[in-house]
Write a protein that holds these residues in place. Structure first.
Motif, PDB file in Angstrom:
ATOM      1  N   ARG A  54      -2.230 -26.758   2.471  1.00 25.92           N
ATOM      2  CA  ARG A  54      -3.087 -27.370   3.488  1.00 25.92           C
ATOM      3  C   ARG A  54      -3.243 -28.879   3.255  1.00 25.92           C
ATOM      4  O   ARG A  54      -3.582 -29.332   2.164  1.00 25.92           O
ATOM      5  CB  ARG A  54      -4.449 -26.701   3.481  1.00 25.92           C
ATOM      6  CG  ARG A  54      -5.450 -27.265   4.497  1.00 25.92           C
ATOM      7  CD  ARG A  54      -6.694 -26.391   4.555  1.00 25.92           C
ATOM      8  NE  ARG A  54      -7.758 -26.985   5.326  1.00 25.92           N
ATOM      9  CZ  ARG A  54      -7.839 -26.988   6.666  1.00 25.92           C
ATOM     10  NH1 ARG A  54      -6.880 -26.405   7.371  1.00 25.92           N
ATOM     11  NH2 ARG A  54      -8.843 -27.540   7.296  1.00 25.92           N
ATOM     12  N   GLY A  55      -2.970 -29.641   4.318  1.00 22.55           N
ATOM     13  CA  GLY A  55      -3.214 -31.074   4.299  1.00 22.55           C
ATOM     14  C   GLY A  55      -2.205 -31.915   3.546  1.00 22.55           C
ATOM     15  O   GLY A  55      -2.427 -33.106   3.357  1.00 22.55           O
ATOM     16  N   THR A  56      -1.078 -31.331   3.123  1.00 20.54           N
ATOM     17  CA  THR A  56      -0.097 -32.100   2.347  1.00 20.54           C
ATOM     18  C   THR A  56       1.110 -32.491   3.195  1.00 20.54           C
ATOM     19  O   THR A  56       1.474 -31.796   4.131  1.00 20.54           O
ATOM     20  CB  THR A  56       0.390 -31.315   1.118  1.00 20.54           C
ATOM     21  OG1 THR A  56       1.040 -30.113   1.549  1.00 20.54           O
ATOM     22  CG2 THR A  56      -0.774 -30.954   0.214  1.00 20.54           C
ATOM     23  N   TRP A  57       1.728 -33.607   2.811  1.00 22.55           N
ATOM     24  CA  TRP A  57       2.935 -34.097   3.479  1.00 22.55           C
ATOM     25  C   TRP A  57       4.112 -34.011   2.501  1.00 22.55           C
ATOM     26  O   TRP A  57       4.187 -34.805   1.554  1.00 22.55           O
ATOM     27  CB  TRP A  57       2.763 -35.558   3.905  1.00 22.55           C
ATOM     28  CG  TRP A  57       1.864 -35.768   5.088  1.00 22.55           C
ATOM     29  CD1 TRP A  57       1.018 -34.864   5.652  1.00 22.55           C
ATOM     30  CD2 TRP A  57       1.721 -36.981   5.835  1.00 22.55           C
ATOM     31  NE1 TRP A  57       0.356 -35.425   6.709  1.00 22.55           N
ATOM     32  CE2 TRP A  57       0.768 -36.727   6.848  1.00 22.55           C
ATOM     33  CE3 TRP A  57       2.297 -38.244   5.748  1.00 22.55           C
ATOM     34  CZ2 TRP A  57       0.380 -37.694   7.764  1.00 22.55           C
ATOM     35  CZ3 TRP A  57       1.915 -39.216   6.653  1.00 22.55           C
ATOM     36  CH2 TRP A  57       0.974 -38.949   7.654  1.00 22.55           C
ATOM     37  N   PRO A  58       5.026 -33.086   2.681  1.00 22.64           N
ATOM     38  CA  PRO A  58       6.191 -33.017   1.797  1.00 22.64           C
ATOM     39  C   PRO A  58       7.020 -34.301   1.882  1.00 22.64           C
ATOM     40  O   PRO A  58       7.256 -34.824   2.968  1.00 22.64           O
ATOM     41  CB  PRO A  58       6.982 -31.829   2.341  1.00 22.64           C
ATOM     42  CG  PRO A  58       5.979 -31.022   3.111  1.00 22.64           C
ATOM     43  CD  PRO A  58       5.006 -31.998   3.667  1.00 22.64           C
ATOM     44  N   ASP A  79      -2.471 -36.081   4.683  1.00 21.48           N
ATOM     45  CA  ASP A  79      -2.276 -36.418   3.275  1.00 21.48           C
ATOM     46  C   ASP A  79      -2.554 -37.899   3.046  1.00 21.48           C
ATOM     47  O   ASP A  79      -1.645 -38.722   2.975  1.00 21.48           O
ATOM     48  CB  ASP A  79      -0.848 -36.055   2.862  1.00 21.48           C
ATOM     49  CG  ASP A  79      -0.682 -35.961   1.360  1.00 21.48           C
ATOM     50  OD1 ASP A  79      -1.483 -36.575   0.635  1.00 21.48           O
ATOM     51  OD2 ASP A  79       0.257 -35.267   0.921  1.00 21.48           O
ATOM     52  N   GLU A  80      -3.814 -38.217   2.889  1.00 20.70           N
ATOM     53  CA  GLU A  80      -4.210 -39.615   2.713  1.00 20.70           C
ATOM     54  C   GLU A  80      -3.595 -40.208   1.450  1.00 20.70           C
ATOM     55  O   GLU A  80      -3.152 -41.368   1.439  1.00 20.70           O
ATOM     56  CB  GLU A  80      -5.740 -39.732   2.668  1.00 20.70           C
ATOM     57  CG  GLU A  80      -6.245 -41.150   2.655  1.00 20.70           C
ATOM     58  CD  GLU A  80      -7.601 -41.321   3.320  1.00 20.70           C
ATOM     59  OE1 GLU A  80      -8.213 -42.369   3.111  1.00 20.70           O
ATOM     60  OE2 GLU A  80      -8.026 -40.407   4.051  1.00 20.70           O
ATOM     61  N   ALA A  81      -3.536 -39.423   0.380  1.00 24.17           N
ATOM     62  CA  ALA A  81      -2.984 -39.926  -0.882  1.00 24.17           C
ATOM     63  C   ALA A  81      -1.516 -40.305  -0.731  1.00 24.17           C
ATOM     64  O   ALA A  81      -1.067 -41.321  -1.291  1.00 24.17           O
ATOM     65  CB  ALA A  81      -3.147 -38.879  -1.975  1.00 24.17           C
ATOM     66  N   ALA A  82      -0.760 -39.504   0.019  1.00 22.08           N
ATOM     67  CA  ALA A  82       0.661 -39.811   0.222  1.00 22.08           C
ATOM     68  C   ALA A  82       0.832 -41.106   1.003  1.00 22.08           C
ATOM     69  O   ALA A  82       1.701 -41.930   0.683  1.00 22.08           O
ATOM     70  CB  ALA A  82       1.340 -38.656   0.953  1.00 22.08           C
ATOM     71  N   ILE A  83       0.009 -41.299   2.029  1.00 22.33           N
ATOM     72  CA  ILE A  83       0.093 -42.526   2.827  1.00 22.33           C
ATOM     73  C   ILE A  83      -0.228 -43.738   1.975  1.00 22.33           C
ATOM     74  O   ILE A  83       0.483 -44.758   2.005  1.00 22.33           O
ATOM     75  CB  ILE A  83      -0.858 -42.453   4.037  1.00 22.33           C
ATOM     76  CG1 ILE A  83      -0.461 -41.322   4.977  1.00 22.33           C
ATOM     77  CG2 ILE A  83      -0.880 -43.793   4.783  1.00 22.33           C
ATOM     78  CD1 ILE A  83      -1.467 -41.054   6.081  1.00 22.33           C
TER      79      ILE A  83
END
Length: 329
Positions: free
Chosen positions: A196-200, A247-251
């Motif tokens: 949930r909420g992640t961007w591969p 995915d705020e952390a990925a951005i």
């Protein structure tokens, strides 16, 4: 006198057999996914407003758990909310132009405000119904769905991602909007696990970032290959299929590393993944150049979908051209 052969009975695809599974998933991923989910949860019902062909396998497997509402999209959400309040988990299958766009009031008041587990599966999103005219476009739906406080919003990249994201959202306590892209190029070789909420991250690079959802993911992957092989540019590529939560952390990580982010989507430039990235970058005070490969904020043209996507630059060549502008800017 020879006797006429007996008519051959049409066999439904058995979505639970290993033999037919791949065929069913490729031909009708959302219909396959909801049938799989229903096999493990007898609370799951399906409903549709004149889109019954998608649910042929489900009707065959669970005839008592299917409701046809006819061309009544707004009513379908209210009926689904009532069923959800009684303990069921209804999946509404609708054409995207008449799903989130048409039912926004009912979705807000009946499903979202009450935190009910209603799922709206939108088929024929973006410009997929271009030949019917602008009344049949669904290019503002993500912007609308994102504003609802309790609604999860997902946009799968391909058939395998449809199954992954429908599995990932199956146990969400509140409402979910699932935006299905049509006839997209494959991105995943197998069904991925997407928490949930992640961007591969599909490709790693340091020169710029390509972030997309739905049909845009395949374009981004292919564009990154061209950028690397023909222009010596390496790109971070993300599947932003989780649009709420995202995915705020990925951005933050990728924008800070590459300093250049191009978003790709068959949605208006307002309120989609481009807005998500811009809001996040601004909130974290990251210095980065941002660009969008998306539909403009104007009255859109009418035509065959493939020609429309070509016209608006939503092709591999269009993404490459936009990325080169960003990289050299």
């Amino acid at each position: 006198m020879s006797q006429s052969p007996e008519p051959t009975e049409k066999k439904m695809v058995d979505v639970f057999s290993d033999t037919d599974r791949d065929t069913a998933l490729k031909a009708n991923p959302s219909g396959y996914a909801v049938t799989e989910i229903a096999a493990g949860d007898d609370r799951v019902l399906t409903m549709t407003a004149d889109l019954s062909n998608t649910l042929a396998e489900f009707r065959e497997a669970f005839p008592d758990r299917y409701i046809e509402l006819g061309i009544a999209e707004t009513n379908s959400v209210s009926v689904a909310a009532g069923l959800a309040a009684c303990g069921y988990v209804p999946y509404i299958f609708s054409m995207s132009p008449f799903g989130m766009l048409k039912t926004a009031e009912q979705w807000r008041t009946d499903a979202d405000y009450n935190h009910l587990p209603v799922r709206l599966v939108g088929r024929l999103s973006g410009l997929a119904m271009g030949y019917f005219g602008t009344s049949h476009y669904a290019v503002e739906d993500i912007a609308i769905a994102r504003t609802f406080a309790n609604t999860t919003v997902v946009s799968p990249a391909d058939q395998n991602a449809v199954l992954a994201l429908m599995r990932s959202t199956a146990t969400v306590a509140g409402p979910v909007y699932i935006r299905i892209a049509e006839a997209v190029d494959p991105v995943y070789d197998t069904v991925p696990d997407i928490p949930r909420g992640t961007w591969p991250r599909l490709r790693e690079g340091g020169d710029l970032t390509l972030a997309a959802h739905g049909m845009g993911v395949g374009l981004g992957v292919q564009a990154a290959e061209v950028l690397a092989s023909e222009h010596g540019i390496s790109a971070d590529v993300y599947d932003g299929g989780y649009l709420k939560p995202f995915d705020e952390a990925a951005i933050v990580d990728t924008a800070a590393r590459t300093g250049k982010v191009l978003t790709i989507e068959d949605h208006t430039v307002n309120g989609g993944i481009g807005a998500i990235v811009a809001e996040t970058v601004a909130r974290h005070k990251i210095v980065a150049d941002l660009a969008q490969c998306a539909l403009p904020d104007v009255d859109l043209e009418v035509g065959v979908p493939a020609e429309l996507y070509e016209y608006y630059g939503l092709t591999v060549a269009g993404v490459v051209a936009r990325a080169l502008e960003l990289a050299k800017g």
